[in-house]
Enzyme design. Structure first.
Site, short mmCIF file in Angstrom:
data_model
loop_
_atom_site.label_atom_id
_atom_site.label_comp_id
_atom_site.label_asym_id
_atom_site.label_seq_id
_atom_site.Cartn_x
_atom_site.Cartn_y
_atom_site.Cartn_z
NE ARG A 91 6.14 0.16 10.32
CZ ARG A 91 5.01 0.06 9.69
NH1 ARG A 91 4.94 0.55 8.36
NH2 ARG A 91 3.96 -0.47 10.22
CE LYS A 101 -1.97 -1.14 3.83
NZ LYS A 101 -1.34 -2.39 4.29
NE ARG A 149 7.27 -2.07 6.26
CZ ARG A 149 5.91 -1.99 6.21
NH1 ARG A 149 5.02 -1.82 5.26
NH2 ARG A 149 5.34 -2.56 7.37
NE ARG A 161 -4.46 -1.26 9.98
CZ ARG A 161 -3.51 -0.63 9.22
NH1 ARG A 161 -3.54 0.50 8.98
NH2 ARG A 161 -2.28 -1.52 9.05
NE ARG A 182 2.18 -4.50 11.43
CZ ARG A 182 3.23 -4.14 10.83
NH1 ARG A 182 4.43 -4.65 11.36
NH2 ARG A 182 3.20 -3.68 9.86
#
Ligand code: ADP
Ligand code: ADP
Ligand code: ZN
Length: 214
Positions: free
Chosen positions: A161, A13, A127, A88, A172
């Site tokens: 992160r 996203k 990431r 969400r 998550r």
């Protein structure tokens, strides 16, 4: 044009939002980015959200909907919005309808990025982003062209992160399955959902999204 990019953590996203901003001058409204900015600035919202985010659970609907409302209020009516990581929950989806109506906007597309669950952990644990400009990278799938140097701004500082670890990712993903995926049927009933193969290359996913917006 107002669109929602929907998909589990790691679906792409943020990567696709950045491309849309560049190609179409749209504005990315990422509640995750807004919350991380609030955490960094130690605002009351940030102080409340930090522990919840570290656990991989969802921050309250009231907090994230207020962030979206405030950001839309500051936007010029002509600029298209990309909702990235919002809504969400069912309550957030209802909030968004009300907020958009109040700002004279409506939803054009909900684009669902479909990805293999097995690929997500690998995507998220690989990431990282530029500490200066926020450009998104991946250790193997999308490293900077010159190792250690940001393609976009030339910075040599990168960050990861704190919630991008395997354990938090599992929570998550479960939050997505239990609370976010159930909002899709409501949008489907409105005929505005399109699915895109999120396992394709970044450029191919971008092409598929552009075809939907054309
Ligand atoms: P990802 O890009 O991996 O999907 P985000 O950056 O969108 O993750 O979100 C990071 C964290 O911020 C979430 O795990 C959650 O704790 C919080 N968060 C972001 N957006 C929302 C939202 N719309 N509702 C509730 N919590 C949110
Ligand atoms: P999200 O915002 O949905 O959590 P990101 O856009 O941050 O997802 O992407 C998660 C990770 O996967 C990043 O490291 C990114 O570089 C990488 N990535 C994004 N899209 C693809 C793709 N189509 N193929 C391979 N890796 C991708
Ligand atoms: Zn950079």
């Amino acid at each position: 044009m107002n669109i929602i990019l929907l998909g589990p953590p790691g679906a792409g996203k943020g990567t696709q939002s950045a491309g849309l901003v560049e190609r179409h001058g749209m504005r990315q409204l990422s509640t995750g980015d807004m919350l991380r900015a609030a955490v960094k600035a130690e605002t009351p919202v940030g102080l409340e959200a930090k522990a919840v985010m570290d656990r991989g659970e969802l921050v309250s609907d009231a907090i994230v909907s207020a962030l979206i409302d405030d950001n839309l209020a500051a936007m010029d009516a002509q600029t298209g919005a990309i909702f990235d990581g919002y809504p969400r929950t069912a309550a957030q989806a209802d909030d968004l309808d009300r907020i958009l109506a109040r700002h004279g906007r409506s939803l054009d597309h909900v684009i669902e990025l479909e990805v293999d669950v097995d690929a997500l952990v690998e995507r998220i644990t690989g990431r990282f982003s530029c500490a200066n400009c926020g450009a998104l990278y991946h250790d193997t799938a999308n490293p900077p062209a010159k190792p250690g140097v940001c393609d976009t701004c030339g910075s040599t500082e990168f960050k990861r992160r704190p919630d991008d670890n395997e354990e938090t990712v599992r929570t998550r993903m479960e939050e997505y399955r239990a609370k976010t995926a159930p909002i899709l049927p409501g949008y489907e009933a409105r005929g505005i959902v399109t699915r895109v193969d999120g396992m394709a290359s970044i450029d191919d996913v971008a092409g598929a999204i552009d075809a939907i917006l054309a």
